[in-house]
Design an enzyme around this catalytic site. Structure first.
Site, PDB file in Angstrom:
ATOM      1  N   GLN A   9       0.772  -1.259  -0.262  1.00 27.22           N
ATOM      2  CA  GLN A   9      -0.034  -0.222   0.346  1.00 27.22           C
ATOM      3  C   GLN A   9       1.118   1.084  -0.449  1.00 27.22           C
ATOM      4  O   GLN A   9       2.099   1.218   0.641  1.00 27.22           O
ATOM      5  CB  GLN A   9      -1.119   0.043   1.078  1.00 27.22           C
ATOM      6  CG  GLN A   9      -1.890   1.041   1.180  1.00 27.22           C
ATOM      7  CD  GLN A   9      -3.250   0.275   2.355  1.00 27.22           C
ATOM      8  OE1 GLN A   9      -3.174  -0.216   3.303  1.00 27.22           O
ATOM      9  NE2 GLN A   9      -4.130   2.345   2.231  1.00 27.22           N
ATOM     10  N   SER A  87       4.006  -6.562   3.151  1.00 27.87           N
ATOM     11  CA  SER A  87       3.312  -6.304   3.266  1.00 27.87           C
ATOM     12  C   SER A  87       2.051  -7.472   2.782  1.00 27.87           C
ATOM     13  O   SER A  87       1.733  -8.001   2.623  1.00 27.87           O
ATOM     14  CB  SER A  87       2.869  -5.212   3.674  1.00 27.87           C
ATOM     15  OG  SER A  87       1.299  -4.813   5.089  1.00 27.87           O
ATOM     16  N   LEU A  88       1.086  -6.019   2.440  1.00 30.96           N
ATOM     17  CA  LEU A  88       0.520  -6.514   1.110  1.00 30.96           C
ATOM     18  C   LEU A  88       0.650  -6.627  -0.227  1.00 30.96           C
ATOM     19  O   LEU A  88       0.028  -8.754  -0.984  1.00 30.96           O
ATOM     20  CB  LEU A  88      -0.633  -5.063   0.554  1.00 30.96           C
ATOM     21  CG  LEU A  88      -0.988  -5.480  -1.008  1.00 30.96           C
ATOM     22  CD1 LEU A  88      -2.860  -6.710  -0.790  1.00 30.96           C
ATOM     23  CD2 LEU A  88      -2.102  -4.087  -1.409  1.00 30.96           C
ATOM     24  N   ARG A 112      -9.031  -8.569   3.992  1.00 25.52           N
ATOM     25  CA  ARG A 112      -8.087  -7.740   4.347  1.00 25.52           C
ATOM     26  C   ARG A 112      -8.383  -6.653   4.440  1.00 25.52           C
ATOM     27  O   ARG A 112      -7.786  -6.405   5.872  1.00 25.52           O
ATOM     28  CB  ARG A 112      -7.049  -8.559   4.145  1.00 25.52           C
ATOM     29  CG  ARG A 112      -5.476  -7.564   4.513  1.00 25.52           C
ATOM     30  CD  ARG A 112      -3.989  -8.135   3.717  1.00 25.52           C
ATOM     31  NE  ARG A 112      -2.587  -8.064   4.228  1.00 25.52           N
ATOM     32  CZ  ARG A 112      -2.369  -6.655   4.390  1.00 25.52           C
ATOM     33  NH1 ARG A 112      -2.288  -5.876   3.599  1.00 25.52           N
ATOM     34  NH2 ARG A 112      -0.483  -6.700   4.989  1.00 25.52           N
ATOM     35  N   HIS A 195       0.665  -3.819  11.400  1.00 25.03           N
ATOM     36  CA  HIS A 195       1.658  -3.724  11.472  1.00 25.03           C
ATOM     37  C   HIS A 195       2.063  -3.646  13.288  1.00 25.03           C
ATOM     38  O   HIS A 195       2.824  -3.832  13.703  1.00 25.03           O
ATOM     39  CB  HIS A 195       3.086  -3.875  10.636  1.00 25.03           C
ATOM     40  CG  HIS A 195       2.521  -4.639  10.008  1.00 25.03           C
ATOM     41  ND1 HIS A 195       2.444  -5.672   8.849  1.00 25.03           N
ATOM     42  CD2 HIS A 195       2.343  -3.655   8.541  1.00 25.03           C
ATOM     43  CE1 HIS A 195       2.386  -5.373   7.563  1.00 25.03           C
ATOM     44  NE2 HIS A 195       2.478  -4.496   7.313  1.00 25.03           N
ATOM     45  N   GLN A 244       0.985 -11.854  10.095  1.00 23.57           N
ATOM     46  CA  GLN A 244       1.920 -10.599   9.476  1.00 23.57           C
ATOM     47  C   GLN A 244       1.101  -9.426   9.878  1.00 23.57           C
ATOM     48  O   GLN A 244       1.025  -8.072   9.993  1.00 23.57           O
ATOM     49  CB  GLN A 244       1.459 -10.544   7.922  1.00 23.57           C
ATOM     50  CG  GLN A 244       2.357  -9.524   7.325  1.00 23.57           C
ATOM     51  CD  GLN A 244       1.853  -9.222   5.974  1.00 23.57           C
ATOM     52  OE1 GLN A 244       0.700  -8.666   5.994  1.00 23.57           O
ATOM     53  NE2 GLN A 244       2.220  -9.809   4.489  1.00 23.57           N
TER      54      GLN A 244
END
Length: 292
Positions: A9, A87-88, A112, A195, A244
């Site tokens: 993102q 991440s994503l 998500r 996170h 995660q």
């Protein structure tokens, strides 16, 4: 060996994916399938929408995922020896190495995004980028802040660590980081403490979605944010994906392990060139390029 890396993102931009859509029939089919799965025309927002429209979490995450995955799947160069995602981007990487079907990956990313948005509304929170301090010093300062959630969230490259936590906690942390000699301690324009433990409500929802999704053995290893080392075992991949959301993104360590395991060339698949810059700061001798 070639490593394919996928952004997260923040990599989005107005007009993203339009060239893919118009120039590659296979890409057009995947974009149209995405519109059906999401039940709204995300292509309209990606191709013609404003930057503000693209910043909405329920749009941003699927948009970056789609651009990244479709770029990789429709590329003639697509033969990675290993993959990783920031991440994503980890979901994009898992479609690229065949652990997830395109449709299932998109559904998980959408779920998500919605779960993270809800978690942000439950716990108003934020993140900040800390530049110019060793990771160990940032970690130590975070641990001194009592009564607030403040944790390391993104180990992006040496000297660049993003922290995550409550609004007041991040404000206090930024002041302490500057006093300790940080070049910058910059609050980020994000809607929540990604996170971090404040994402626990989202983790619970995503866990259920992941357990109800079929995963396959990937055709090459993924270096996941949580473990940072090569993974091909499906159950381990699922556990790491679930963890995660509340654990830090260890990008520095992941790239270091890919290099140790033979990665020479890093290809960024998706919008922007952020990961190319980070990889170069982590390993100056790496060859970096973009598929965009």
């Amino acid at each position: 060996m070639v490593a394919y890396v996928f952004p997260g993102q923040g990599a989005q931009y107005p007009g993203m994916g339009k060239e893919l859509y118009t120039q590659k029939p296979e890409a057009k089919k995947l974009f149209e399938l995405a519109n059906e799965i999401l039940d709204f025309k995300i292509t309209d927002i990606m191709f013609e929408g404003t930057a503000d429209a693209l910043k909405q979490t329920n749009v941003t995450q699927p948009a970056v995922f789609l651009h990244s995955v479709i770029t990789a799947l429709t590329s003639e160069k697509f033969q990675p020896d290993m993959v990783a995602g920031h991440s994503l981007g980890e979901f994009s990487a898992l479609v690229a190495n065949k652990a997830l079907r395109f449709e299932d990956g998109l559904r998980l990313v959408h779920q998500r995004a919605l779960a993270m948005q809800e978690a942000c509304e439950i716990n108003p929170s934020t993140m900040a980028a800390i530049l110019g301090l060793p990771d160990e010093q940032v970690e130590a300062i975070c641990s001194t802040i009592v009564g607030h959630v403040v944790v390391p969230a993104n180990y992006n490259c040496p000297g660049q660590l993003v922290i995550s936590g409550s609004l007041e906690g991040i404000q206090i942390a930024c002041e302490k980081m500057k006093a300790a000699g940080a070049k910058r301690a910059l609050p980020l324009p994000v809607g929540g403490a990604f996170h971090s433990p404040l994402m626990e409500p989202a983790r619970v929802k995503l866990e259920s979605a992941i357990h109800s999704t079929t995963f396959s053995t990937p055709n090459c290893p993924i270096y996941q944010n949580v473990s940072t080392t090569a993974v091909k075992d499906v159950e381990t991949i699922k556990r790491n994906l679930i963890a995660q959301l509340t654990a830090p993104v260890k990008w520095t360590q992941s790239v270091q392990h890919m290099v140790q395991d033979g990665a020479v060339t890093f290809m960024e698949c998706g919008p922007g060139k952020v990961l190319q810059g980070l990889v170069k700061k982590i390993h100056k001798e790496a060859e970096v390029d973009s598929m965009e």
